[in-house]
Scaffold this motif. Structure first.
Motif, short mmCIF file in Angstrom:
data_model
loop_
_atom_site.label_atom_id
_atom_site.label_comp_id
_atom_site.label_asym_id
_atom_site.label_seq_id
_atom_site.Cartn_x
_atom_site.Cartn_y
_atom_site.Cartn_z
N ARG A 9 0.82 -0.96 0.05
CA ARG A 9 -0.45 0.18 0.04
C ARG A 9 0.86 1.17 0.09
NH1 ARG A 9 -0.27 1.67 5.37
NH2 ARG A 9 0.75 0.34 6.53
N LEU A 10 0.18 2.78 -0.74
CA LEU A 10 1.30 3.30 -0.24
C LEU A 10 0.75 4.32 0.77
CD1 LEU A 10 0.43 4.60 -3.90
CD2 LEU A 10 2.27 3.63 -3.28
N GLU A 98 -4.68 10.05 -2.70
CA GLU A 98 -4.54 8.46 -2.28
C GLU A 98 -4.75 7.28 -3.03
OE1 GLU A 98 -3.61 8.15 1.91
OE2 GLU A 98 -5.59 8.72 1.92
N ASP A 100 -6.26 8.38 -6.35
CA ASP A 100 -5.48 7.99 -7.78
C ASP A 100 -4.07 7.18 -7.95
OD1 ASP A 100 -7.67 9.19 -8.63
OD2 ASP A 100 -6.92 11.78 -8.50
N ALA A 101 -3.41 7.84 -6.78
CA ALA A 101 -1.61 7.39 -6.50
C ALA A 101 -1.53 5.77 -6.75
CB ALA A 101 -0.67 7.73 -5.33
N ALA A 102 -2.96 5.09 -5.54
CA ALA A 102 -3.08 4.01 -5.72
C ALA A 102 -3.76 2.75 -7.09
CB ALA A 102 -4.09 3.15 -4.44
N GLN A 103 -4.69 4.11 -7.96
CA GLN A 103 -4.85 2.75 -8.51
C GLN A 103 -4.13 2.66 -9.59
OE1 GLN A 103 -9.22 4.45 -10.10
NE2 GLN A 103 -9.62 4.68 -7.65
N GLY A 104 -3.34 4.37 -9.81
CA GLY A 104 -1.93 4.84 -10.95
C GLY A 104 -0.93 3.46 -10.81
N GLY A 105 -0.73 3.12 -9.72
CA GLY A 105 0.28 2.78 -9.61
C GLY A 105 0.23 0.60 -9.40
N ALA A 106 -0.83 0.17 -9.12
CA ALA A 106 -1.18 -0.74 -8.84
C ALA A 106 -0.94 -1.67 -9.09
CB ALA A 106 -2.55 -0.80 -8.69
N ARG A 108 2.69 -1.76 -10.43
CA ARG A 108 4.28 -2.12 -10.16
C ARG A 108 4.41 -1.72 -9.06
NH1 ARG A 108 3.83 3.24 -13.72
NH2 ARG A 108 5.03 2.77 -15.52
N LEU A 109 3.04 -1.91 -8.31
CA LEU A 109 2.81 -2.41 -6.49
C LEU A 109 2.87 -3.79 -6.74
CD1 LEU A 109 0.77 -0.23 -4.97
CD2 LEU A 109 4.13 -0.55 -4.37
#
Length: 123
Positions: A9-10, A98, A100-106, A108-109
């Motif tokens: 998680r971010l 938060e 937006d960042a989680a969805q955009g980076g899912a 890569r995470l």
């Protein structure tokens, strides 16, 4: 101490300048103030001293063009605190950022998580 999450998680901290930032702790404090109607009660729920909670709110109130939290003094009727309209807007924007960042980076995470070594249970 928070339990280790099952998935990555971010934790987003937005830094506006020296000593001017908003992150998960301040956002949580704002949410709890909105729910509890009290800075002291919100701080207690987070295991935070009354003084520390007030310091964080003082910092937030000084950062923005108007206070995010409005409080009334205690007394016979008791005091209280509420989020101002701007406070609610800032909190909503932070939580949306938060998300937006989680969805955009899912992706890569997930890719990074796949690279973690396996740790046996109980170790």
């Amino acid at each position: 101490m928070e339990p280790v999450p099952d998935s990555p998680r971010l934790r987003i901290r937005i830094v506006f300048g020296d000593g001017e930032m908003i992150g998960p702790g301040k956002a949580e404090l704002l949410e709890r103030i909105a729910r509890c109607g009290s800075i002291a009660a919100a701080g207690r729920e987070m295991g935070m001293s009354y003084k520390r909670a007030w310091q964080l709110i003082g910092t937030l109130n000084a950062m923005f063009r108007a206070p995010l939290v409005e409080s009334t003094r205690g007394g016979p009727g008791g005091g209280g605190a509420v989020l101002s309209e701007l406070g609610q807007e800032v909190l909503t924007l932070y939580r949306a950022f938060e998300d937006d960042a989680a969805q955009g980076g899912a992706a890569r995470l997930a890719a990074m998580q796949a690279l973690l070594r396996d740790i046996p249970e109980g170790k």
